[in-house]
Design an enzyme around this catalytic site. Structure first.
Site, PDB file in Angstrom:
ATOM      1  CG  ASP A   1      -1.959   1.140   1.176  1.00 35.87           C
ATOM      2  OD1 ASP A   1      -2.791   1.314   0.354  1.00 35.87           O
ATOM      3  OD2 ASP A   1      -1.586   1.960   2.092  1.00 35.87           O
TER       4      ASP A   1
ATOM      5  CE  LYS B   1      -1.517   5.274   1.098  1.00 33.13           C
ATOM      6  NZ  LYS B   1      -1.550   5.039   2.767  1.00 33.13           N
TER       7      LYS B   1
END
Ligand code: ADP
Ligand code: ASP
Ligand code: MG
Length: 815
Positions: A679, A683
């Protein structure tokens, strides 16, 4: 003295006739007896048209005839005292019998001439006016019924007759002199030719009757009483935000009505203009409202564009060919041909090379125009000097009108920007030489959207409306709807922004309301909806509705909506998304979204892809746009990992911290989804791309946090066992850090085009040392922020802040 004209809706029902009578009583008391001009009862002219057509094609019209009778008889019964009813019934019955005879004739001949048609239509006005004059006699006093065919003289152009002004004026004055002590009720819409046959002045022509009578009698004002508060800035049926105009010049009113503002019939302005008599448009249903005054004295308004009008249905004829170049008189020949044949040319544009002429006509005239041209220019066609005319259908005209336009630069720019931004293709443009008007031809499918967008663009002091379509009703979706509902009034009042949620879908159901769904009970509405969720249909519906300032909001974490982004953006619908899968898959896809948004002039916003509502993407964009150069980005962008390392100190074990994080709901069901760094990778990848680097997911180097055995555990339970078994590994990390006065931080970095994520130990001088809770932090080191980097810090996860970030993105659309 004034002339007061009442339109169809004003004589359409018992209630409205009562209001009309009270308006007349007040008028009589204030300004003396007026001359009253009346239309047929609302819908009656259309009914007569349809009856005549039915008769001509051998269909049964008897039910329509009964309906017509009943509508009038009901009014008589409701408003007249019994002794006054019978004479009116008798007169009306005579009219109905005449209508029936005429229709029978049409039916047996199977033929409806324009002359018979006018005769049939004339009964609408004759019935309503007769009836109203008798009602007024009872409520107000001495009244007289005047059939205008006895004093309005016209040529024999049935359906659209031209008035012979001089004789008409004399006859009108004569009639008035004989009846001046009475309240005079004149039938609108009709006249007669020299032979005495009834003619009509064109649909909507009762307004014209009022102006003819008013001009002949030199009245003080011609009042047009209708069902709206005057001439509005746009057709109120299409543009909800349209508002009434206080003042207009004759030219402006003429242009607006010519280009579709049905509230007044264009020729009405001519007699009034010549005699300098003001025309006032007023609302029967709001009699105290002052309405719109059309006069010579019209002051210029604060808005350079007075109004926007439109003709729904228009056909365009294109004529091209080298034979037109430099040929003086070619267009003269063309347009006198059309004029001779009574074809009304709404608008003309000619390319400066003179290689093509485009003109717009009523669709009913398109084919005839084509034939006429082919006949007239037969030789040129044979010699291939021109091509056969081509008809284009399904088009509309949108026109902006205002006398101030010619002094104001940038009007056309604003118009075309508003159209372009909403994906409205302009087929042709015409600017009147007076510069009072710019008209564009667009697809009829785009008309409502275009009118609303252009209206918003020119009346910027009005509220901007965003029409949003949301997929995903999980935590973030739900929270967003709550926030939108809570801040609705504030946004409207303080920022002039109106957000309408037009469509909602989750994985099961979807629901739409083009007027906007209520967010107070959206969940019940969605559950009760019959429409099964389908992304395909959802996107189709957005396109079909074709609303201005449309925004697609993706509050899911699913790959499905992402497959639609390019199509959505290409349909000139902006996209706001908190779903990061789209931007963090292949670089080609990321680029495709950006390009589509750019190409179609819409927005693609994804602030919440990184650090939830924190202004990270926006900050980076602002830095880049202002010409700064990013040297290094460092960031902790996982709230979960942040929480774990911020609390991994003292006596607690790594196992217990992870367990607590999970219990507090900070982790995915399998905490390894966070701890693997995937995750976080997404980003940092998005940031790297926004900073201008063409990176793919595999280019981001992810340093492991967990020993192999923990990552390879076969279940979540097993994973926790492995955390315990590997306790020594984590303890060593913690002790190493603590003994050197440092803390553990899992940091993402972007430097020299390289993106990495790794577990590091930082001392108290590092800006990330003091991080607490589950906060995110990001520091930008740039040419300008070199000594002390620019730092953004705060909660970077949670439905409340994420929804707020989505909210902010929505509000920024089109800003
Ligand atoms: P009447 O029967 O009173 O003659 P019309 O139906 O002919 O009334 O004209 C009034 C209608 O014109 C309004 O109800 C409105 O829907 C429509 N209209 C279209 N454009 C405009 C505009 N720019 N301003 C006001 N009304 C408009
Ligand atoms: N009754 C006619 C029409 O409907 C004339 C008018 O209303 O002005 O066109
Ligand atoms: Mg009208």
């Amino acid at each position: 003295m004034n002339v007061l004209k009442f339109g169809g809706t004003s004589v359409g029902s018992v209630e409205s006739i009562r209001t009309l009578i009270s308006i007349l009583q007040r008028e009589k008391a204030e300004n003396g007896s007026p001359v009253v001009v009346l239309s047929a009862m609302g819908g009656v002219t259309n009914l007569l048209v349809s009856m005549a057509d039915k008769a001509a094609t051998g269909q049964d019209f008897s039910q329509d005839l009964r309906d017509l009778e009943n509508r009038h008889f009901d009014v008589v019964k409701a408003l007249l005292e019994v002794p006054r009813q019978n004479p009116v019934f008798t007169k009306l019955k005579l009219f109905f019998n005449e209508i029936e005879d005429l229709l029978q004739g049409v039916s047996s001949l199977n033929e409806l001439t324009a002359r018979t048609r006018d005769r049939i239509l004339s009964y609408g006005e004759r019935c309503s006016t007769l009836m109203l004059s008798r009602i007024a006699e009872q409520y107000i006093g001495d009244s007289v019924f005047a059939d205008a065919s006895q004093f309005i003289k016209t040529d024999s152009n049935f359906g659209n007759a031209k008035v012979q002004t001089e004789v008409t004026d004399l006859l009108v004055r004569g009639f008035y002199e004989e009846n001046r002590d009475k309240l005079i009720f004149v039938t609108g819409f009709i006249g007669s030719n020299d032979a005495g046959s009834i003619t009509t002045l064109g649909r909507g022509g009762s307004d014209y009757t009022a102006a003819i009578v008013g001009a002949a009698l030199n009245v003080s004002a011609i009042e047009i009483w209708t069902d709206v508060n005057g001439m509005m800035t746009a057709d109120p049926r299409i543009v909800k935000k349209a508002f009434p105009l206080t003042e207009l010049s004759y030219t402006e009113a003429m242009e607006l009505s010519y280009f579709g503002a049905k509230v007044i019939y264009p020729p009405t302005m001519i007699p009034a203009f010549l005699k300098k008599i003001p025309i006032v448009i007023r609302n029967t249903f709001e009699p105290d409202f002052k309405g719109t005054v059309i006069s010579h004295e019209a002051k210029s308004s604060e808005h350079s564009v007075k109004g926007i009008s439109s003709i729904n249905d228009i056909s365009v004829i294109n004529l091209t060919g080298s034979g037109m170049v430099g040929k003086a008189g070619f267009s003269g020949r063309l347009f006198s041909l059309l004029a001779r044949e009574q074809i009304n040319v709404v608008l003309i544009t000619q390319s400066s090379s003179e290689h093509s002429i485009t003109f717009a006509v009523n669709p009913a005239d398109a084919f005839k125009s084509k034939q006429l041209i082919e006949h007239e220019f037969e030789l040129e066609l044979e010699a291939k000097k021109i091509e056969n005319p081509v008809i284009e259908e399904g088009l509309s005209v949108l026109a902006i009108v205002g006398e101030n336009m010619k002094e104001t630069p940038g009007i056309a720019g604003t118009l075309f920007h508003a159209l372009g931004r909403n994906g409205v293709n302009v087929r042709a443009i015409a600017q009147g030489s007076s510069e009072y008007n710019i008209s564009v031809i667009i697809s009829r499918h785009d008309l409502a959207k275009a009118l609303n967008a252009v209206h918003d663009a020119f009346y910027t002091d009005l509220k901007k409306t965003l029409n949003i379509f949301c997929v995903g009703t999980g935590n973030i979706g739900k929270t967003l709807f709550r926030q939108l509902e809570e801040h609705r009034e504030f946004l409207k009042q303080q920022n002039g922004i109106l957000i309408n949620v037009i469509g909602i879908s989750n994985s099961k159901k979807m629901v739409f309301n083009p007027e906007g769904l209520s967010l107070q009970n959206w969940e019940e509405t969605l559950n009760a909806s019959e429409e099964i969720a389908s992304l395909e249909k959802f996107v189709l519906k957005m396109k079909e509705l074709n609303l201005p300032n449309a925004v697609f909001v993706d509050n899911t974490a699913s790959p499905a909506p992402i497959a639609k982004y390019a199509e959505i953006l290409s349909s000139t619908i902006s996209v706001v998304t908190c779903n990061k899968i789209g931007n963090s898959s292949s670089y080609a896809q990321y680029k495709a979204f950006k390009d589509a948004a750019h190409k179609h002039g819409v927005d693609f916003f994804y602030e919440t892809n990184v650090g939830a509502g924190l202004p990270i993407i926006r900050t980076l964009k602002d830095l880049m746009m202002s010409g700064d150069r990013v040297v290094r980005i460092e960031a902790i962008l996982s709230g979960t990992i942040s929480f774990i390392f911020n609390n991994f100190k003292g006596d607690v074990t790594f196992h217990d911290v992870v367990k607590t994080a999970q219990e507090k709901g900070y982790t995915e069901p399998d905490p390894r989804d966070d701890l693997s760094g995937t995750d976080f990778m997404r980003k940092i990848l998005i940031l790297a791309r926004d900073a201008g680097h063409e990176l793919e997911p595999e280019d981001v180097k992810i340093g492991a946090i967990l020993p192999k055995a923990c990552m390879e555990a076969t279940s979540v339970e097993d994973f926790y066992e492995q955390l315990k078994a590997n306790n020594y590994f984590f303890e060593k990390l913690k002790n190493d850090a603590e003994s050197s006065g440092k803390v553990l931080r899992y940091i993402g970095k972007l430097e020299n085009g390289q993106a990495t994520i790794s577990l590091e130990m930082v001392d108290e001088n590092h800006p990330f040392y003091m991080l607490s809770g589950s906060d995110n932090i990001i520091s930008f080191t740039t040419d300008r922020y070199k000594e002390r980097p620019l730092v953004v810090k705060g909660p970077g996860a949670g439905a409340e802040v994420t929804a707020a970030g989505v909210f902010a993105d929505i509000v920024n659309v089109g800003a």
